[in-house]
Design an enzyme around this catalytic site. Structure first.
Site, PDB file in Angstrom:
ATOM      1  N   TYR A  64       0.876  -0.930  -0.144  1.00  0.00           N
ATOM      2  CA  TYR A  64      -0.080   0.765   0.020  1.00  0.00           C
ATOM      3  C   TYR A  64       0.738   1.084   0.420  1.00  0.00           C
ATOM      4  O   TYR A  64       0.784   2.038  -0.662  1.00  0.00           O
ATOM      5  CB  TYR A  64      -1.053  -0.300   1.346  1.00  0.00           C
ATOM      6  CG  TYR A  64      -1.639   1.178   1.223  1.00  0.00           C
ATOM      7  CD1 TYR A  64      -3.362   1.371   1.084  1.00  0.00           C
ATOM      8  CD2 TYR A  64      -1.151   1.756   1.879  1.00  0.00           C
ATOM      9  CE1 TYR A  64      -4.578   2.430   0.941  1.00  0.00           C
ATOM     10  CE2 TYR A  64      -2.041   3.842   1.626  1.00  0.00           C
ATOM     11  CZ  TYR A  64      -3.497   3.501   1.752  1.00  0.00           C
ATOM     12  OH  TYR A  64      -4.392   4.656   1.365  1.00  0.00           O
ATOM     13  N   LYS A 146       2.922  22.542  31.069  1.00  0.00           N
ATOM     14  CA  LYS A 146       2.399  21.701  30.433  1.00  0.00           C
ATOM     15  C   LYS A 146       1.888  22.674  28.607  1.00  0.00           C
ATOM     16  O   LYS A 146       1.402  22.659  28.520  1.00  0.00           O
ATOM     17  CB  LYS A 146       0.689  22.154  31.363  1.00  0.00           C
ATOM     18  CG  LYS A 146      -0.500  20.802  31.231  1.00  0.00           C
ATOM     19  CD  LYS A 146      -2.077  21.152  31.550  1.00  0.00           C
ATOM     20  CE  LYS A 146      -2.456  20.621  31.019  1.00  0.00           C
ATOM     21  NZ  LYS A 146      -3.473  19.848  29.383  1.00  0.00           N
ATOM     22  N   ARG A 167      -2.922   7.912  24.113  1.00  0.00           N
ATOM     23  CA  ARG A 167      -3.631   7.871  25.126  1.00  0.00           C
ATOM     24  C   ARG A 167      -5.355   6.564  24.923  1.00  0.00           C
ATOM     25  O   ARG A 167      -5.597   6.596  26.019  1.00  0.00           O
ATOM     26  CB  ARG A 167      -3.728   9.785  26.336  1.00  0.00           C
ATOM     27  CG  ARG A 167      -4.475   9.056  27.364  1.00  0.00           C
ATOM     28  CD  ARG A 167      -4.865  10.425  28.004  1.00  0.00           C
ATOM     29  NE  ARG A 167      -5.484  10.819  28.844  1.00  0.00           N
ATOM     30  CZ  ARG A 167      -6.984  10.757  29.184  1.00  0.00           C
ATOM     31  NH1 ARG A 167      -7.546  10.727  28.147  1.00  0.00           N
ATOM     32  NH2 ARG A 167      -7.419  10.503  30.037  1.00  0.00           N
TER      33      ARG A 167
HETATM   34  S1  IVH Z   1       1.913  14.791  33.934  1.00  0.00           S
HETATM   35  C1  IVH Z   1      -0.627  11.686  35.818  1.00  0.00           C
HETATM   36  N1  IVH Z   1       2.787  16.734  33.018  1.00  0.00           N
HETATM   37  O1  IVH Z   1      -2.410  16.943  30.172  1.00  0.00           O
HETATM   38  C2  IVH Z   1      -0.544  12.675  34.677  1.00  0.00           C
HETATM   39  N2  IVH Z   1       1.006  16.177  31.524  1.00  0.00           N
HETATM   40  O2  IVH Z   1      -4.757  17.306  31.354  1.00  0.00           O
HETATM   41  C3  IVH Z   1      -0.114  12.331  33.455  1.00  0.00           C
HETATM   42  N3  IVH Z   1      -0.222  17.436  30.060  1.00  0.00           N
HETATM   43  O3  IVH Z   1      -2.995  13.985  29.294  1.00  0.00           O
HETATM   44  C4  IVH Z   1      -0.059  13.886  33.179  1.00  0.00           C
HETATM   45  N4  IVH Z   1       2.568  18.238  29.692  1.00  0.00           N
HETATM   46  O4  IVH Z   1      -0.978  15.128  27.742  1.00  0.00           O
HETATM   47  C5  IVH Z   1       1.651  16.266  32.699  1.00  0.00           C
HETATM   48  N5  IVH Z   1       4.032  18.179  32.300  1.00  0.00           N
HETATM   49  C6  IVH Z   1       3.052  17.412  31.970  1.00  0.00           C
HETATM   50  C7  IVH Z   1       2.247  18.157  31.084  1.00  0.00           C
HETATM   51  C8  IVH Z   1       0.989  16.611  30.843  1.00  0.00           C
HETATM   52  C9  IVH Z   1       0.881  18.246  28.812  1.00  0.00           C
HETATM   53  C10 IVH Z   1      -0.557  16.873  29.230  1.00  0.00           C
HETATM   54  C11 IVH Z   1      -1.179  15.303  28.763  1.00  0.00           C
HETATM   55  C12 IVH Z   1      -2.149  14.876  30.013  1.00  0.00           C
HETATM   56  C13 IVH Z   1      -2.721  16.549  30.019  1.00  0.00           C
HETATM   57  C14 IVH Z   1      -3.597  16.223  31.420  1.00  0.00           C
END
Ligand code: IVH
Length: 713
Positions: A64, A146, A167
C-alpha cells in the site's frame, strides 16, 4: 528504499484497463502519467475502503505504501497533473481506524484543573489532610509547563523502543510506534547506564510553533487545508498511517514520567526527570523544584509572562508532589491523581456578536440556552456557539440578541458567553424570553423556586430527552458501542429505527425485515452494517457499573455507578434493593443512605428512577437482551478486605480518614457510615464515641489504628 509496486492483479470492480504500473516514474510520458495517476487514485481508494471501512485489507502495508509513494512521486514530477481526488490530498480522522489498539498496562490518567490561587491552596490543603501532615511540613512540588500536545506512552525493553501508544480513552490507545520512531527527540535505543529492563515512558508529543507555521505555509501553497493550531497539527501528523508522511512533519517530544513496572527505588519525581535526561530524553528545561506554595504561584506567573517567547504552546503548568512515596499514598480519584494539578492559564477571550439564542434540551430535561455567534477564533479554534447556562445567568448578565459579547474558551470546556459590552449595544437588541413550554415537545416546563435549571417534565415522551439518553447510553463510559455515535443515534431515532435502548439490541433482527435494510442505506454498505451489528453484539455482556451509568439516572456518574455496583454486586440484588428501598423505614433504604458517597438528594433521584413505570419496563426488556455478570473488583481475589464492610470512628493519628477510606476501597472493602450487624470491622481512633460501643454490643471485630495499618500493608 520502498519496493517498486508489484504488478498487482487487476482489481475486482475496477475493469481491466491498461496499466503502466511497471514503467519507472522517470520514464513516464505525460499521457501515461495522466493514466497512471487515475489508476492509482482508483486503486488506492479501493484499498482504503477495504482497509478502513471493511477492515479487510487485501494487500500488505508495504504494498500500500508503495502505491502511495508512486502516486506522490508522479505528482512531484508532474505537479499540474495532480487530481482533485488525489490520495495525497486525503488526511485526517478516518486514517485512525487503521491503527492497532493497545491496552495500557497502567491507565493513562488526566489532570484536575485549577484556575485560581484558591484552587491551588485547596490542592495543598487536601494533600495535607489526606497525608495527615502538620500545617508547617513542607510539600515539595515539581512545577512543569503543561505542553499543549498529545500524551504518549513509550515502552522500552532492554533499552530498546518496542511500542508507542496514544492515550486514547486512558485505558486503550492506538499503536503509533512507527510514527514515533520518526521523532528526533525519541531515542530508539537508550543511552546511559542503570537502564531498567522494562520501562514505560510517558510524555507529550508536540509541534513547535515555527514548525507549525512552516507546515501551514507549505499546505497553503499546496492548496491543502491548514491546521487550526500546533496541537491539531501534531495530532493529525502522529495519526498518519503512512510513517513516511509523519516523518516529514517535524514533531518533538518531552518526557515527564516513567514507570519501571518491576520495582523501582527512585525516591522523587525530580530524580525521575534526571534519569530521563541521562537515558537520552528531552526533559523540559523550564521545570523547577519548588518548596512552597508561593514558589509555585511565582513559577506560574513567571512562565505565564514569557510563554509567548517559548518555542511551543503551553496551556498552563502542572504541579506534582515530588515525594514518590507520598504520590503512591495519595493515589487517584476516578481518572485524576490526587498528587498532581494542572493550573491552567486564564481562558482566552474574544469579542463577537450574539446572533440568536436557541434552547437545547438535555438528557434529564434541563433546558440550556445556547448562544449562536458570529464565528470567531478564540485561542486557535473557531467558535460559533457558546453556552449561556440558564435563564438566571441571561438575566444577571442582561444578555440580549444582537449584543456584542465576550466569549471565552478555557481548555476543553464548552465556550461560554462571559459578559456583554454594554457600550456597544445596538438599539435593535432584544431581550430573550425564556420559553414556558419545551421547545421540542411542547411539554410543561418546571420552575422550581430553588432550582435555577428549568426542566421539560415530559421525560422520555420528549424526543430530545429520549435522543440524549440514547447518546448517553452508547457513550464511552457506558455501552461504548463502536460505530454508534451521536450522529447515527440521531438518524436512527428520526427514522424510528431506535427509540429506546432496547431497540439497539433488536435492531439486527428487525433490520432483516425492513424494505431498505441498513446495508442499502446511504453511507452504509454490507461490511459497515455487519460491523455495527457485531459491535452491538460485543456489548451484550456488560459490567454492572457500566450498566448503571448507562441508564442516565440524574446525578449518577461513573464513580457513583461503580460504588453502587460494588455495593450490590449483582443486577438482581440492585433491583431488589431499589424496590425495597421505596418504603420509608425499610432496611434497604437505611442501607442505601448509609453508603458513603450517596446523599439524601442522590438517593431520591435513584429511587425516583427505579419507581418510574417506563423505566421499570425498560429495565425488564433490557435484561432479556443482556448478560450482566456479578461485579468483581479487580483487586477482590487477593485481599483480606474484599467484600468486607468497614466503619471508621474516632480520630486516626497516622493517616487521615480520607486516606484510610481510600485504602479500604482500593482493597475491595465498602466503607459505611454507621455500625450494623453487617459490619465486618470497626476501626477505632482516639476519642471514639458511640460507634465503638455499638460494635462491642453487636460483636463486630474492633481494630485499633496500628492493627488496621498492619492489615492493609
Ligand atoms: S502529567 C497523571 N505533565 O496534560 C498525570 N501532563 O490534562 C499525567 N500534559 O494527558 C499527566 N504537559 O497530555 C503531565 N508536564 C506534564 C504535561 C502533561 C502536558 C498533558 C497530558 C495529559 C494532560 C492532562
Amino acid at each position: 528504499m520502498k519496493p517498486e509496486p508489484q504488478p498487482e492483479a487487476f482489481l475486482p470492480g475496477l475493469g481491466n484497463s491498461p496499466s503502466f504500473a511497471l514503467i519507472p516514474v522517470q520514464k513516464l510520458t505525460r499521457d501515461q502519467a495522466i493514466q497512471e495517476l487515475a489508476r492509482l487514485a482508483k486503486t488506492i481508494a479501493y484499498h482504503d475502503q477495504r482497509y478502513f471501512q471493511d477492515d479487510q485489507p487485501e494487500i500488505s502495508d508495504a504494498d500500500y505504501d508503495a502505491l502511495a509513494l508512486r502516486n506522490r512521486q508522479i505528482e512531484a514530477q508532474f505537479p499540474d497533473l495532480r487530481r482533485e481526488d488525489s490520495p495525497s490530498k486525503r488526511i485526517g480522522a478516518p486514517v485512525a481506524k487503521g491503527f492497532k489498539k493497545v491496552k495500557h498496562r497502567v491507565p493513562m490518567l488526566s489532570l484536575e484543573n485549577a484556575f485560581t490561587p484558591e484552587d491551588v491552596a485547596n490542592f495543598y490543603d487536601r494533600i495535607r489532610r489526606f497525608l495527615s501532615l502538620d500545617h508547617d511540613e513542607a510539600i515539595d512540588c515539581v512545577a512543569e509547563p503543561k505542553i499543549d500536545g498529545l500524551s504518549a506512552a513509550l515502552h522500552y525493553q532492554n533499552g530498546r523502543l518496542r511500542l508507542a501508544a496514544t492515550r486514547g480513552d486512558g485505558s486503550e490507545g492506538e499503536d503509533i510506534t512507527e510514527n514515533v520512531k520518526t521523532i528526533g527527540d525519541v531515542p530508539v535505543i537508550l543511552s546511559g547506564d542503570h537502564i531498567p529492563e522494562s520501562l514505560e515512558i510517558r510524555g507529550e508529543i508536540y509541534m513547535s510553533r515555527s514548525a507549525f507555521f512552516q507546515l501551514n505555509q507549505q499546505r497553503q501553497a499546496e492548496g491543502e487545508p491548514e491546521f487550526a493550531n500546533p496541537r491539531n497539527a501534531a495530532a493529525g501528523s502522529v495519526r498518519q498511517l503512512d510513517p513516511s508522511v509523519s516523518a516529514k512533519r517535524p514533531l518533538s517530544f518531552f518526557a515527564y514520567y516513567y514507570d519501571t513496572l518491576s520495582g523501582d527505588h527512585t525516591l522523587t519525581h525530580a530524580d525521575c526527570l534526571d534519569n530521563l535526561r541521562k537515558w537520552g530524553f528531552s526533559v523540559n528545561p523550564e521545570i523547577k523544584l519548588c518548596q512552597t506554595e508561593a514558589d509555585l504561584t511565582n513559577f506560574y506567573a513567571d512562565i505565564n509572562s514569557h510563554r509567548s517567547e517559548l518555542a511551543y504552546d503551553i496551556d498552563g503548568v502542572v504541579y506534582k508532589v515530588n515525594n514518590l512515596t507520598w504520590q503512591k499514598r495519595l493515589g487517584s480519584v476516578g481518572r485524576t491523581p490526587r498528587y498532581a494539578l494542572a493550573h491552567k492559564f486564564e481562558a482566552e477571550k474574544a469579542e463577537t456578536i450574539l446572533e440568536s439564542i436557541n434552547i437545547q434540551v438535555g438528557r434529564t430535561g434541563v433546558l440550556t440556552p445556547v448562544a449562536h455567534l458570529k464565528p470567531i477564533t478564540v485561542g486557535g479554534v473557531v467558535v460559533s456557539r457558546a453556552t449561556l447556562h440558564n435563564a438566571d445567568e441571561i438575566a444577571r448578565k442582561d444578555v440580549r440578541i444582537g449584543d456584542h459579547v465576550m466569549v471565552q474558551r478555557a481548555g476543553d470546556v464548552i465556550p461560554q458567553v462571559v459578559s456583554v459590552i454594554a457600550a456597544k449595544r445596538p438599539a435593535t437588541a432584544v431581550p430573550f424570553t425564556f420559553p414556558t413550554a419545551c421547545p421540542v415537545c411542547g411539554g410543561e416546563v418546571s420552575e422550581i423556586p430553588d432550582e435555577v435549571a428549568r426542566r421539560c417534565l415530559n421525560g422520555l415522551q420528549c424526543p430530545a430527552q429520549a435522543v440524549e439518553r440514547l447518546k448517553h447510553f452508547v457513550s464511552r463510559d457506558a455501552f461504548d458501542i463502536e460505530g454508534l455515535g451521536a450522529r447515527n443515534i440521531e438518524s436512527f431515532f428520526d427514522e424510528g429505527l431506535v427509540r429506546t435502548p432496547v431497540d439497539i439490541f433488536t435492531l439486527e433482527h428487525r433490520d432483516q425485515k425492513m424494505p431498505t435494510p441498513l446495508r442499502r442505506k446511504d453511507g452504509w454498505g454490507i461490511q459497515s452494517a455487519v460491523n455495527l451489528f457485531n459491535a452491538i453484539d460485543k456489548r451484550r455482556t456488560i459490567s454492572l457499573d457500566r450498566f448503571i451509568y448507562a441508564l442516565g439516572i440524574p446525578q449518577i456518574g461513573n464513580i457513583t455507578a461503580k460504588l453502587l455496583a460494588k455495593h450490590y454486586g449483582t443486577y438482581d440484588r440492585l433491583m431488589q434493593a431499589m424496590h425495597d428501598a421505596q418504603i420509608i423505614g425499610s432496611e434497604a433504604l437505611y442501607d442505601l443512605l448509609n453508603l458513603d458517597g450517596i446523599g439524601q438528594n442522590m438517593a431520591q433521584d435513584l429511587l425516583a428512577f427505579f419507581h418510574d413505570p417506563h423505566n421499570i419496563t425498560l429495565l425488564k426488556d433490557l435484561k432479556t437482551q443482556l448478560t450482566i455478570p456479578e461485579f468483581i473488583l479487580e483487586s477482590r481475589q487477593d485481599t483480606a478486605l474484599s467484600g468486607k464492610t468497614v466503619v471508621f470512628t474516632g480520630t486516626l493519628e497516622k493517616m487521615s480518614r480520607v486516606e484510610a477510606k481510600a485504602t479500604a476501597e482500593r482493597l475491595g472493602a465498602k466503607v459505611a457510615g454507621s455500625v450494623s450487624k453487617k459490619t465486618d470491622y470497626v476501626i477505632i481512633g482516639a476519642d471514639a464515641g458511640s460507634k465503638a460501643k455499638s460494635a462491642q454490643d453487636l460483636g463486630v471485630t474492633i481494630l485499633n489504628e496500628d492493627e488496621w495499618i498492619q492489615m492493609t500493608k
